[in-house]
Design a protein around this motif. Sequence first.
Motif, short mmCIF file in Angstrom:
data_model
loop_
_atom_site.label_atom_id
_atom_site.label_comp_id
_atom_site.label_asym_id
_atom_site.label_seq_id
_atom_site.Cartn_x
_atom_site.Cartn_y
_atom_site.Cartn_z
N ASP A 102 0.82 -1.21 0.00
CA ASP A 102 0.00 0.00 0.00
C ASP A 102 0.85 1.27 0.00
O ASP A 102 2.04 1.24 0.31
CB ASP A 102 -0.95 0.00 1.20
CG ASP A 102 -2.18 -0.85 0.94
OD1 ASP A 102 -2.76 -0.72 -0.15
OD2 ASP A 102 -2.54 -1.66 1.81
N CYS A 103 0.19 2.38 -0.33
CA CYS A 103 0.90 3.65 -0.48
C CYS A 103 1.23 4.27 0.89
O CYS A 103 0.69 3.88 1.92
CB CYS A 103 0.09 4.61 -1.32
SG CYS A 103 -1.49 5.03 -0.57
N LEU A 104 2.12 5.24 0.84
CA LEU A 104 2.65 5.87 2.05
C LEU A 104 1.57 6.46 2.95
O LEU A 104 1.58 6.27 4.16
CB LEU A 104 3.66 6.96 1.64
CG LEU A 104 4.27 7.77 2.78
CD1 LEU A 104 5.16 6.90 3.64
CD2 LEU A 104 5.05 8.96 2.24
N VAL A 105 0.60 7.18 2.36
CA VAL A 105 -0.38 7.90 3.18
C VAL A 105 -1.19 6.93 4.05
O VAL A 105 -1.49 7.22 5.21
CB VAL A 105 -1.28 8.80 2.30
CG1 VAL A 105 -2.16 8.00 1.35
CG2 VAL A 105 -2.15 9.72 3.15
N LEU A 106 -1.50 5.75 3.51
CA LEU A 106 -2.26 4.77 4.29
C LEU A 106 -1.45 4.24 5.47
O LEU A 106 -1.95 4.10 6.58
CB LEU A 106 -2.68 3.60 3.39
CG LEU A 106 -3.97 3.77 2.60
CD1 LEU A 106 -4.14 2.63 1.61
CD2 LEU A 106 -5.18 3.84 3.52
N LYS A 107 -0.16 3.95 5.20
CA LYS A 107 0.69 3.42 6.27
C LYS A 107 0.95 4.48 7.33
O LYS A 107 0.89 4.21 8.53
CB LYS A 107 2.03 2.94 5.69
CG LYS A 107 1.90 1.70 4.83
CD LYS A 107 3.26 1.34 4.25
CE LYS A 107 3.14 0.21 3.26
NZ LYS A 107 4.34 0.12 2.41
N GLN A 188 -4.63 6.18 -5.34
CA GLN A 188 -3.95 6.13 -6.63
C GLN A 188 -2.98 7.31 -6.73
O GLN A 188 -3.12 8.17 -7.60
CB GLN A 188 -4.98 6.24 -7.76
CG GLN A 188 -5.87 5.04 -7.93
CD GLN A 188 -5.26 3.97 -8.82
OE1 GLN A 188 -4.04 3.93 -8.99
NE2 GLN A 188 -6.07 3.12 -9.37
N PRO A 189 -1.99 7.37 -5.82
CA PRO A 189 -1.10 8.54 -5.81
C PRO A 189 -0.36 8.76 -7.14
O PRO A 189 -0.26 9.90 -7.60
CB PRO A 189 -0.12 8.25 -4.67
CG PRO A 189 -0.32 6.83 -4.29
CD PRO A 189 -1.68 6.42 -4.75
N PRO A 195 0.24 12.62 -3.66
CA PRO A 195 0.41 11.54 -2.67
C PRO A 195 -0.88 11.19 -1.93
O PRO A 195 -1.00 10.09 -1.40
CB PRO A 195 1.46 12.10 -1.69
CG PRO A 195 1.53 13.57 -1.96
CD PRO A 195 1.12 13.77 -3.38
N ASN A 196 -1.86 12.12 -1.91
CA ASN A 196 -3.13 11.86 -1.23
C ASN A 196 -4.26 11.61 -2.23
O ASN A 196 -5.43 11.81 -1.92
CB ASN A 196 -3.52 13.04 -0.33
CG ASN A 196 -2.46 13.33 0.72
OD1 ASN A 196 -1.58 12.51 0.96
ND2 ASN A 196 -2.54 14.48 1.35
N GLY A 197 -3.92 11.19 -3.44
CA GLY A 197 -4.93 11.02 -4.50
C GLY A 197 -5.77 9.77 -4.30
O GLY A 197 -5.26 8.68 -4.09
N LEU A 198 -7.09 9.95 -4.37
CA LEU A 198 -8.04 8.85 -4.17
C LEU A 198 -8.93 8.73 -5.41
O LEU A 198 -9.45 9.74 -5.89
CB LEU A 198 -8.90 9.15 -2.93
CG LEU A 198 -9.83 8.05 -2.42
CD1 LEU A 198 -9.04 6.90 -1.80
CD2 LEU A 198 -10.81 8.61 -1.39
N ARG A 218 -3.33 14.64 5.00
CA ARG A 218 -3.26 13.17 4.90
C ARG A 218 -4.31 12.53 5.80
O ARG A 218 -4.92 11.54 5.43
CB ARG A 218 -1.86 12.69 5.30
CG ARG A 218 -0.81 13.06 4.26
CD ARG A 218 0.52 12.48 4.62
NE ARG A 218 1.13 13.28 5.67
CZ ARG A 218 2.40 13.68 5.66
NH1 ARG A 218 3.18 13.35 4.67
NH2 ARG A 218 2.89 14.40 6.64
N LYS A 219 -4.51 13.11 6.98
CA LYS A 219 -5.50 12.55 7.91
C LYS A 219 -6.89 12.63 7.29
O LYS A 219 -7.66 11.67 7.32
CB LYS A 219 -5.47 13.29 9.24
CG LYS A 219 -6.51 12.75 10.22
CD LYS A 219 -6.43 13.39 11.58
CE LYS A 219 -7.40 12.74 12.56
NZ LYS A 219 -8.81 12.84 12.16
N GLU A 220 -7.19 13.79 6.69
CA GLU A 220 -8.52 14.01 6.15
C GLU A 220 -8.83 13.02 5.00
O GLU A 220 -9.92 12.45 4.96
CB GLU A 220 -8.62 15.46 5.67
CG GLU A 220 -10.00 15.96 5.34
CD GLU A 220 -11.02 15.89 6.49
OE1 GLU A 220 -10.61 15.78 7.66
OE2 GLU A 220 -12.22 15.92 6.18
#
Length: 379
Positions: A102-107, A188-189, A195-198, A218-220
Amino acid sequence: MADRDGNRKELLEQLTMPGNTRCADCGAPDPDWASYKLGIFVCLHCSGIHRNLPEISKIKSIRLDFWDDDLVKYMRTHGNLSAKAKYEAVVPPYYYRPQATDCLVLKEQWIRAKYERQEFTADQTGKSRESAGNKEGFLWKRGKDKAQFLLRRFVLSEREGVLKYFTKEEIKGAKATMSLKDLNAMFQPEKIGNPNGLQITYVKGIQTRNVFVYHESRKEIVDWFNAIRAARLRYLKTEFPTTAESEIIPRITRNYLKEGYMEKTGPKQREAFRKRWFTLDLQERKLLYYKDPMDPYEQGAVFIGSRDHGYQVKEGLPKGIKGKKWKAGVTIVTPGRQFLFTCENEKDQRAWMEALNEVISRPMTPQDYAAEANFRRQS
Ligand SMILES: [Zn+2]
């Protein structure tokens, strides 16, 4: 004085103990870093995230750094299982637990939620998750025709079973109303270039509609993702009341099995091969293709059934047919016709064949038969 070699040996031994053979945060195998403040073993990637949170975590390499006796003892009395019991005591079932891929923002947000905000410790047990599937706020949404992102208000309502968004003229009503029934969301960064692309998808008529959003925080953006998951879980539980939660959870949201460019020809197989962006969805058994990776709607779709229903994937192209620029061919045989593709290189060809075979090897469910019949009627 600390016994340097003895301590390293002892730590390496601890790494073989239950729970410590995988990263405490993403499950990657063979972690060789540790947070000696939290008493956990983590992978290189997660250690980088911990390093940025010095208030809550302190990182050392198992193999390269010096460890004194007290720290080694601390690691022995703590470890990944003990940290999991403390920091993951009450993780809500919809909350996404990131994996190594998984991508950075999730971790990063999982690590912050666990150790910094301590959202899942036992004293949070009574905390109401009732409103978890409702959320309102602004997201940057990619314009349909132009590439720029516009600030749009989104409303997720578990009770109404929808996610809606509004343009500036809110009085005209929602610009789009997406049913929770077919709603999906995935980070889908790279594709979105943020980096926060969804990427949010839903079904409109017979097509899949893509909505690309991000939030600076990132939290949001991770909160939005988990709110969508909470609403989806509630929806699926209501829709399938007798299905076990463990079976429902993997269906809440999903990533594509594979996506990327291939070249394709048309139904006559004499048309010129054209480069298209493909996405393969295991759950829906669909290979969709787009002119551009960020197109709102697909240009076409191929239903991928199972082997015992006449579906097959073959290496290469039929005799006498050649790709344009790319040579590594893939042929998908379906009961109706053959679909011909070429990949940029043999490595990518193998990866596509492997992914397609994974779908073909999976038995079809009654819902899949209905989807296949529906698909034939439309194409
Ligand atoms: Zn990790």
